[in-house]
Design an enzyme around this catalytic site. Structure first.
Site, PDB file in Angstrom:
ATOM      1  CB  VAL A  18      -0.962   0.001   1.204  1.00 37.79           C
ATOM      2  CG1 VAL A  18      -1.702   1.333   1.299  1.00 37.79           C
ATOM      3  CG2 VAL A  18      -1.962  -1.147   1.080  1.00 37.79           C
ATOM      4  CB  ALA A  73       4.775   1.558   8.598  1.00 35.36           C
ATOM      5  CB  SER A 118      -7.517  -3.280   9.400  1.00 33.48           C
ATOM      6  OG  SER A 118      -8.113  -4.534   9.106  1.00 33.48           O
ATOM      7  CE1 TYR A 142      -2.464  -5.309  11.293  1.00 30.64           C
ATOM      8  CE2 TYR A 142      -4.677  -5.918  10.604  1.00 30.64           C
ATOM      9  CZ  TYR A 142      -3.520  -5.191  10.403  1.00 30.64           C
ATOM     10  OH  TYR A 142      -3.417  -4.347   9.324  1.00 30.64           O
TER      11      TYR A 142
END
Length: 316
Positions: A18, A73, A118, A142
């Site tokens: 990305v 990142a 996300s 995550y």
């Protein structure tokens, strides 16, 4: 041109899928960019080697005179994600590291900070598409760390005046995409029979070109300040539709076996691959109406065209 004037755009994770695409688009548009990588020697003349993400990182040399930050990142999925050490790493890098970068960006006079999050923050659902108003329901370290990072960014910006933007993409695909998409392309190209013919789901994906276009739109638009956006192609596909499109782009026919979904889920659970089965069999749709309404944004590439291009370039 909210975040695109007065200095370069700093892009973290510029050697990733990305981040690298964002850097390429900014360069193509003639926008000053400072691409941050971890490995010296990668990238062009506007590439710098930045610190490792974490609470002690010194970002000030990278942030000098920057107008905006695109933070792409992150510490991503690992096989041992459930271990205590892995969960601590997710928090230290994705949460504490984002806080450190955001605090120093504000101190350096950065006007806008765009965080690539996300759709995992929203959780899992099959009954209707997700919207920005849905209550977060992350599963796993995550997704939890991404939600905490979003909240951390808003907290920092609330105390400093720096503008924040958060984008939550679902699975991102495109030429040479890593992960699950690349595996599906390889399996289909080899003519491997896949037990997915009985799957009747709906999933929203986002082509890399569409995600990058939304990111750049959010950097340009005053209306994006202080907003969360869900990303997507604006259309959904079933897993069989996706595989048939991929196969057709390779001049093949997808070989899909009509194995009952319940059996697939049981088999996946027995071998510890329930998450993979959910991604292939479950539904996850995203409503991008907010970006359309507030930003006047439309995905510039259709899902069908983006898939064909991705598969063609993966084969080249």
């Amino acid at each position: 041109m909210a975040g695109l004037s007065g200095g370069p755009v700093v892009v973290t994770g510029a050697s990733g899928f990305v981040g690298g695409a964002v850097v390429g688009r900014l360069r193509a548009d003639g926008i000053a960019v400072r691409a941050v990588v971890r490995t010296p020697g990668k990238g062009g003349p506007d590439t710098v080697c930045g610190p490792t993400l974490g609470p002690e990182a010194d970002w000030m040399p990278v942030l000098a005179d920057a107008a905006a930050v695109v933070h792409a990142a992150a510490h991503v999925h690992v096989e041992s994600a459930g271990s205590d050490a892995a969960q601590a790493d997710f928090h230290r890098i994705n949460v504490d590291g984002t806080r450190r970068l955001a605090e120093q960006a504000a101190a350096a006079g950065v006007r806008r900070f765009l965080f690539v999050s996300s759709i995992g923050v929203n959780g899992r659902r099959a009954d209707r598409p997700f919207t920005e108003d849905d209550r977060p329901a992350p599963e796993g370290p995550y997704a939890n760390s991404k939600l905490e990072a979003e909240r951390t960014l808003r907290e920092v910006c609330g105390g400093t005046g720096m503008e924040w933007v958060v984008i939550r993409p679902p699975l991102v695909y495109g030429p040479h995409a890593p992960g699950n998409f690349a595996r599906l392309v390889r399996w289909t190209a080899r003519g491997v029979p896949l037990p997915l013919g009985a799957v009747h789901n709906r999933r929203t994906l986002v082509a890399i070109d569409n995600l990058v276009d939304l990111i750049v739109t959010c950097l340009r638009s005053d209306a994006a300040a202080g907003q969360l956006f869900l990303a997507g192609d604006g259309e959904s596909l079933s897993t069989p539709e996706l595989l048939h499109t991929v196969a057709h782009a390779r001049g093949r026919h997808a070989r899909l076996l009509p194995v009952p979904v319940a059996l697939l889920r049981v088999a996946a659970a027995l071998i510890g691959r329930s998450a993979d089965a959910e991604r292939l069999c479950g539904s996850l749709e995203v409503d991008i109406s907010k970006a359309r309404r507030l930003l006047g944004w439309e995905p510039p590439v259709s899902a069908c065209d983006a898939l064909r291009r991705a598969v063609a370039e993966c084969a080249s």
